[in-house]
Design a protein around this motif. Structure first.
Motif, PDB file in Angstrom:
ATOM      1  N   ARG A  32       0.733  -1.106   0.198  1.00 36.39           N
ATOM      2  CA  ARG A  32      -0.004  -0.311  -0.019  1.00 36.39           C
ATOM      3  C   ARG A  32       1.168   1.549   0.250  1.00 36.39           C
ATOM      4  NH1 ARG A  32      -4.062   1.302  -2.652  1.00 36.39           N
ATOM      5  NH2 ARG A  32      -5.268  -0.047  -1.913  1.00 36.39           N
ATOM      6  N   THR A  33       1.966   1.157   0.657  1.00 41.57           N
ATOM      7  CA  THR A  33       2.709   2.700   0.834  1.00 41.57           C
ATOM      8  C   THR A  33       4.040   2.743  -0.619  1.00 41.57           C
ATOM      9  OG1 THR A  33       4.284   1.176   2.196  1.00 41.57           O
ATOM     10  CG2 THR A  33       2.258   2.441   3.358  1.00 41.57           C
ATOM     11  N   GLY A  34       4.066   1.844  -1.104  1.00 37.73           N
ATOM     12  CA  GLY A  34       4.940   1.328  -2.146  1.00 37.73           C
ATOM     13  C   GLY A  34       6.079   0.315  -1.833  1.00 37.73           C
ATOM     14  N   ARG A  35       6.171   0.161  -0.692  1.00 32.56           N
ATOM     15  CA  ARG A  35       6.868  -1.203   0.090  1.00 32.56           C
ATOM     16  C   ARG A  35       6.190  -2.445   0.693  1.00 32.56           C
ATOM     17  NH1 ARG A  35      11.701   1.042  -1.680  1.00 32.56           N
ATOM     18  NH2 ARG A  35      11.645   3.004  -1.902  1.00 32.56           N
ATOM     19  N   MET A  36       6.783  -3.147   0.963  1.00 27.88           N
ATOM     20  CA  MET A  36       6.056  -4.302   1.813  1.00 27.88           C
ATOM     21  C   MET A  36       5.155  -4.412   2.611  1.00 27.88           C
ATOM     22  SD  MET A  36       4.395  -7.205   0.526  1.00 27.88           S
ATOM     23  CE  MET A  36       6.014  -8.477  -0.747  1.00 27.88           C
ATOM     24  N   PHE A  37       6.072  -3.133   3.242  1.00 26.77           N
ATOM     25  CA  PHE A  37       5.350  -3.179   4.621  1.00 26.77           C
ATOM     26  C   PHE A  37       5.751  -1.324   4.841  1.00 26.77           C
ATOM     27  CE2 PHE A  37       5.603  -8.018   5.580  1.00 26.77           C
ATOM     28  CZ  PHE A  37       4.393  -7.959   5.535  1.00 26.77           C
ATOM     29  N   ALA A  38       4.524  -1.042   5.346  1.00 29.32           N
ATOM     30  CA  ALA A  38       4.910   0.267   6.496  1.00 29.32           C
ATOM     31  C   ALA A  38       6.355   0.282   6.806  1.00 29.32           C
ATOM     32  CB  ALA A  38       4.249   1.052   6.932  1.00 29.32           C
ATOM     33  N   ALA A  39       6.750  -0.592   7.405  1.00 33.18           N
ATOM     34  CA  ALA A  39       7.403  -0.667   8.601  1.00 33.18           C
ATOM     35  C   ALA A  39       9.225  -0.775   8.192  1.00 33.18           C
ATOM     36  CB  ALA A  39       7.724  -1.985   8.633  1.00 33.18           C
ATOM     37  N   ASP A  40       8.865  -1.348   6.288  1.00 38.98           N
ATOM     38  CA  ASP A  40      10.148  -0.722   5.054  1.00 38.98           C
ATOM     39  C   ASP A  40      10.592   0.306   5.189  1.00 38.98           C
ATOM     40  OD1 ASP A  40      10.554  -3.546   5.812  1.00 38.98           O
ATOM     41  OD2 ASP A  40       9.168  -3.947   3.727  1.00 38.98           O
ATOM     42  N   HIS A  41       9.193   0.950   4.631  1.00 35.04           N
ATOM     43  CA  HIS A  41       9.032   2.448   4.346  1.00 35.04           C
ATOM     44  C   HIS A  41       9.754   3.060   5.337  1.00 35.04           C
ATOM     45  CE1 HIS A  41       7.675   6.469   2.332  1.00 35.04           C
ATOM     46  NE2 HIS A  41       7.523   6.507   2.962  1.00 35.04           N
ATOM     47  N   PHE A  42       9.600   3.797   6.745  1.00 36.14           N
ATOM     48  CA  PHE A  42      10.231   4.084   7.861  1.00 36.14           C
ATOM     49  C   PHE A  42      11.923   3.731   8.328  1.00 36.14           C
ATOM     50  CE2 PHE A  42       5.356   5.011   7.907  1.00 36.14           C
ATOM     51  CZ  PHE A  42       5.536   6.366   7.200  1.00 36.14           C
ATOM     52  N   GLY A  43      11.495   2.321   7.869  1.00 34.87           N
ATOM     53  CA  GLY A  43      12.502   1.874   8.418  1.00 34.87           C
ATOM     54  C   GLY A  43      12.697   1.691   9.979  1.00 34.87           C
ATOM     55  N   VAL A  44      11.282   1.179  10.019  1.00 33.73           N
ATOM     56  CA  VAL A  44      11.358   0.607  11.487  1.00 33.73           C
ATOM     57  C   VAL A  44      11.139  -0.670  11.594  1.00 33.73           C
ATOM     58  CG1 VAL A  44      10.240   0.986  13.868  1.00 33.73           C
ATOM     59  CG2 VAL A  44      10.997   3.234  12.195  1.00 33.73           C
ATOM     60  N   SER A  45      11.754  -1.669  12.218  1.00 29.60           N
ATOM     61  CA  SER A  45      10.911  -3.071  12.494  1.00 29.60           C
ATOM     62  C   SER A  45      10.873  -3.263  13.641  1.00 29.60           C
ATOM     63  CB  SER A  45      12.269  -3.704  12.356  1.00 29.60           C
ATOM     64  OG  SER A  45      12.997  -4.005  11.652  1.00 29.60           O
ATOM     65  N   PRO A  46       8.716  -3.027  13.902  1.00 27.38           N
ATOM     66  CA  PRO A  46       8.070  -3.670  15.987  1.00 27.38           C
ATOM     67  C   PRO A  46       8.775  -4.643  16.111  1.00 27.38           C
ATOM     68  CG  PRO A  46       6.741  -4.211  13.969  1.00 27.38           C
ATOM     69  CD  PRO A  46       8.475  -3.766  13.176  1.00 27.38           C
ATOM     70  N   HIS A  47       8.059  -5.106  17.163  1.00 28.21           N
ATOM     71  CA  HIS A  47       8.145  -6.604  17.459  1.00 28.21           C
ATOM     72  C   HIS A  47       7.405  -7.557  17.127  1.00 28.21           C
ATOM     73  CE1 HIS A  47       9.567  -3.591  20.817  1.00 28.21           C
ATOM     74  NE2 HIS A  47      11.416  -4.430  20.891  1.00 28.21           N
ATOM     75  N   MET A  48       6.632  -6.650  17.102  1.00 27.06           N
ATOM     76  CA  MET A  48       5.200  -8.126  16.518  1.00 27.06           C
ATOM     77  C   MET A  48       4.216  -7.277  15.456  1.00 27.06           C
ATOM     78  SD  MET A  48       2.405  -9.645  18.605  1.00 27.06           S
ATOM     79  CE  MET A  48       2.975  -8.964  20.300  1.00 27.06           C
ATOM     80  N   MET A  49       3.909  -7.721  14.615  1.00 26.50           N
ATOM     81  CA  MET A  49       3.241  -7.379  13.539  1.00 26.50           C
ATOM     82  C   MET A  49       2.173  -7.962  13.040  1.00 26.50           C
ATOM     83  SD  MET A  49       3.841  -6.236   9.231  1.00 26.50           S
ATOM     84  CE  MET A  49       5.857  -5.581   9.882  1.00 26.50           C
ATOM     85  N   THR A  50       1.024  -7.161  12.903  1.00 28.88           N
ATOM     86  CA  THR A  50      -0.603  -7.731  12.671  1.00 28.88           C
ATOM     87  C   THR A  50      -1.032  -6.940  11.059  1.00 28.88           C
ATOM     88  OG1 THR A  50      -1.608  -5.839  13.591  1.00 28.88           O
ATOM     89  CG2 THR A  50      -1.685  -7.781  14.843  1.00 28.88           C
ATOM     90  N   PHE A  51      -1.212  -8.207  10.341  1.00 27.54           N
ATOM     91  CA  PHE A  51      -1.618  -7.790   8.291  1.00 27.54           C
ATOM     92  C   PHE A  51      -3.578  -8.834   8.525  1.00 27.54           C
ATOM     93  CE2 PHE A  51       0.788 -12.475   9.016  1.00 27.54           C
ATOM     94  CZ  PHE A  51      -0.028 -13.144   8.036  1.00 27.54           C
ATOM     95  N   GLY A  52      -3.536  -8.424   7.660  1.00 23.26           N
ATOM     96  CA  GLY A  52      -5.179  -8.528   6.701  1.00 23.26           C
ATOM     97  C   GLY A  52      -5.540  -8.307   5.251  1.00 23.26           C
ATOM     98  N   LYS A  53      -7.039  -7.474   4.899  1.00 25.58           N
ATOM     99  CA  LYS A  53      -7.214  -7.077   4.188  1.00 25.58           C
ATOM    100  C   LYS A  53      -6.743  -7.410   2.825  1.00 25.58           C
ATOM    101  CE  LYS A  53      -8.907  -3.081   6.424  1.00 25.58           C
ATOM    102  NZ  LYS A  53     -10.502  -2.983   5.614  1.00 25.58           N
ATOM    103  N   GLY A  54      -5.903  -6.971   2.390  1.00 26.18           N
ATOM    104  CA  GLY A  54      -5.194  -6.721   1.044  1.00 26.18           C
ATOM    105  C   GLY A  54      -4.404  -7.300   1.117  1.00 26.18           C
ATOM    106  N   LEU A  55      -4.221  -8.413   1.679  1.00 28.06           N
ATOM    107  CA  LEU A  55      -3.192  -9.693   1.908  1.00 28.06           C
ATOM    108  C   LEU A  55      -3.950 -10.844   0.423  1.00 28.06           C
ATOM    109  CD1 LEU A  55      -0.556 -12.029   1.699  1.00 28.06           C
ATOM    110  CD2 LEU A  55      -1.625 -12.340   4.613  1.00 28.06           C
ATOM    111  N   GLY A  56      -5.427 -10.615   0.385  1.00 30.42           N
ATOM    112  CA  GLY A  56      -6.296 -11.690   0.270  1.00 30.42           C
ATOM    113  C   GLY A  56      -6.249 -11.403  -1.444  1.00 30.42           C
ATOM    114  N   GLY A  57      -5.026  -9.639  -1.947  1.00 31.71           N
ATOM    115  CA  GLY A  57      -5.159  -9.768  -3.396  1.00 31.71           C
ATOM    116  C   GLY A  57      -7.046  -9.245  -3.654  1.00 31.71           C
ATOM    117  N   ALA A  58      -7.668 -10.365  -4.107  1.00 38.68           N
ATOM    118  CA  ALA A  58      -9.116 -10.072  -3.946  1.00 38.68           C
ATOM    119  C   ALA A  58     -10.230 -10.019  -3.632  1.00 38.68           C
ATOM    120  CB  ALA A  58      -9.175 -10.808  -5.934  1.00 38.68           C
TER     121      ALA A  58
END
Length: 657
Positions: free
Chosen positions: A480-506
């Motif tokens: 969504r941000t042009g990187r795989m995760f926003a964490a990649d865009h901001f250069g910060v790795s959290p201790h945990m990450m939740t995901f959903g929505k767009g991973l289903g593609g369609a």
């Protein structure tokens, strides 16, 4: 035994779909004269040549126009718009099947040979044609007259009953039928709403075309793979008024029947560009052909199984998620059924591992719909109806520089919005904080992008105090941000990450958690959900990651996103109610204010509602309580589609202004 010796294809509109861009080239010229070219006026002429649009322009303007100059201008504009188009999905498969069966194939088109040759090469469709019959500007020979089809039959020396034609428009269908040829309609983006009832079969797209029912000696009647050319009939007793009485709350009046790419189509034939990609679930748009195919294949093998067992799609998805996630997040939990569920499970994991209870979240944060996550979300109206909430939640000001809680300027603030979290922990919590949970860019809260250094400083604070930092990437994740995760865009790795929505593609429902190794060990019955780990969704998610990971995909998101932001910021200078356009990649928000510069939710909602009249589907922040229009189209958006969306938004905004 086949009963077909030749299959004829119309070219532009059928094998290739330039109609929307050609319409736009003409419509742009009409606008220069201060008039709109209605889509229905254009659609009524689709499939003919020599469309005398300039007569209509002269009629509405009351003045004579230089037709040759306008035609040349439109020609140049068309070349600009059409440069990136290629063949429609599924076309190569169908042509390959025709060749494999030893059936002659030909082009029968109103377009010129030069036009067909140029774009056939661009689409990779230039080889293998037995005959090419083109009107070459001769109105008398053009469809809906049957002359071109008669000439094509004569050139191959076959009778009409041994041929089939593929067309996209009523005029093309009529031409084939008048020549005695059976006809299959495959409508395009501009002809989907037109009456194609004269065709023997009508398929929604080439992805759905099955040649076996066409060439195998069967009569060409509607089959399960085709869509009816007649208007859909409601099932017995399904009167709309009666049905609506049974909804728990009334849905929107819009009734949709299909989607393709960025577009959604209603039962009255209207097309809408979905600026919110199905509530941000459709990262690859509606009915993405590769997702459709993998879901269809997986559904024939295994749809769901109890999550205690392994399946190949789940194993492959776990491996792929571990590969693309930040390096410290090595464990994958896929037993969540929604983003709300994943966030709640992440809080449980943090509480178990720290032995602490409190949760720090941000003002305006949106973390989900469960009772626990409503309590954790950062807007009072979400908690108001409920007497009990998740205990120990501490809400702190978000990093909203436009409306800074601390009335600071970024250049001199010293990131007070992070520093003051220490005070909230010391004085507003129990002193036992398990985790900080936040969206790297707020989703429903107004598309607030944190200032440089904010997330890095927050990570340092959490490390110093032994707090688990959780990024809710349910809306920002997977490109969504042009990187795989926003964490990649901001250069910060959290201790945990939740995901959903767009991973289903369609639109396939899938959600989960990525964690560090040290945070494993919470028993499954505490954090597993009934439909978590769904096999069908896993197959779709795996294909989604493959598509997003292809060379150039994320770069296109960044490029198109930056282009959209630039265009919207230019639009902001033309109206007095846009205070700011902010975003990263294709996660963009338009901040709407009143004449005094105050947030204006009323106008924001009005714009969203009026957007439908302009062919746009828009969502607003904070469930209508906020003042931000959210612009988050599918990640497959092209530059041409970005221009179309921005043109429509400009028309909408100027109409209100």
């Amino acid at each position: 035994m086949k009963d077909v010796d030749a299959i004829f294809f119309d070219f532009d509109g059928t094998l290739w779909d330039p109609e929307a861009e050609i319409f736009r080239a003409h419509a742009d010229t009409f606008r220069e004269f201060g008039h709109e070219l209605p889509a229905d006026a254009w659609s009524s002429l689709v499939g003919t040549i020599g469309c005398d649009l300039w007569t209509q322009l002269e009629r509405v303007t009351g003045c004579t126009v230089d037709r040759a100059e306008l035609q040349e201008r439109v020609r140049r504009r068309q070349q600009e718009l059409l440069g990136g188009l290629c063949g429609r999905p599924g076309v190569h498969r169908v042509l390959g099947a025709v060749d494999a069966l030893g059936i002659s194939r030909g082009i029968v088109s109103n377009s010129t040979r030069e036009w067909v040759a140029r774009y056939a090469r661009q689409c990779g469709l230039a080889e293998g044609w037995s005959t090419v019959q083109c009107a070459d500007g001769d109105r008398a020979s053009a469809k809906p007259e049957p002359n071109l089809y008669v000439a094509a039959l004569d050139s191959l020396g076959i009778p009409a009953e041994r041929a089939v034609a593929f067309e996209d428009s009523p005029s093309g269908v009529r031409a084939a039928k008048r020549a005695g040829i059976r006809c299959v309609a495959v409508p395009n983006s501009m002809t989907a709403a037109l009456d194609l009832h004269e065709a023997d079969l009508c398929f929604e797209s080439f992805e759905h075309v099955d040649l076996s029912g066409i060439i195998g000696g069967k009569s060409m009647k509607q089959t399960s793979t085709a869509i009816s050319t007649a208007a859909p009939k409601a099932p017995p007793g399904a009167d709309v008024g009666t049905v609506l009485q049974h909804y728990y709350y009334l849905p929107d009046k819009l009734r949709v029947v299909r989607g393709e790419g960025l577009y959604l189509y209603s039962d009255d034939g209207r097309r809408y560009l979905d600026c919110s990609s199905g509530t941000f679930n459709l990262s690859l748009g509606y009915a993405h052909p590769e997702i459709v195919e993998v879901v269809r294949e997986q559904a024939g093998q295994l749809i769901h199984v109890t999550s205690k067992f392994q399946t190949e799609p789940l194993n492959a998805l776990v491996a792929k998620l571990a590969e693309v996630s930040p390096p410290n997040l090595t464990r994958v939990h896929l037993k969540s059924a929604s983003g709300s569920d994943a966030n709640e499970s992440a809080v449980k994991i943090a509480q178990v591992h720290t032995g602490k209870s409190d949760v720090v979240t941000l003002f305006r944060g949106h973390l989900g719909q469960t009772l626990g996550m409503i309590g954790a979300s950062g807007a009072a109206f979400r908690r108001t109806p409920f007497p009990s909430h998740l205990p120990g939640v501490v809400h702190v000001p978000d990093p909203h520089c436009l409306r800074c809680f601390y009335r600071q300027e970024r250049a001199t603030c010293g990131l007070l919005c992070v520093e003051r979290i220490n005070d909230f922990i010391d004085y507003a919590s129990t002193g036992r904080v398990a985790c900080v949970v936040l969206e790297p860019i707020s989703g429903n809260g107004g598309n607030v992008v944190p200032p440089d250094g904010y997330l890095q400083a927050l990570k340092e604070l959490c490390d110093e105090r032994g707090i688990v930092l959780v990024f809710d990437e349910i809306q920002t994740g997977f490109g969504r941000t042009g990187r795989m995760f926003a964490a990649d865009h901001f250069g910060v790795s959290p201790h945990m990450m939740t995901f959903g929505k767009g991973l289903g593609g369609a639109g396939m429902p899938v959600a989960g958690i990525l964690t560090e190794e040290r945070l494993t060990g919470v028993e499954g019955h505490h954090i597993n959900s009934t439909f978590g780990g769904n096999v069908l969704a896993a197959a779709a998610a795996l294909k989604t990651l493959e598509v997003i990971g292809r060379p150039g995909f994320l770069e296109n998101v960044r490029t198109v996103g930056a282009y959209v932001i630039d265009r919207l910021r230019d639009l902001a200078t033309k109206v007095d109610f846009v205070q700011e356009v902010r975003g990263v990649g294709l996660m963009i928000g338009i901040d709407i204010v009143d004449r005094d510069g105050r947030p204006d939710p009323r106008l924001t909602n009005h714009l969203a509602e009026l957007g439908m009249d302009h062919g746009l589907l828009l969502r607003t922040s904070l469930y209508g309580h906020g003042n931000v229009l959210k612009v988050r189209p599918a990640l497959i958006m092209t530059r041409q589609e970005a221009d179309e969306m921005c043109d429509l938004l400009e028309r909408l905004f100027l109409s209100v202004s």
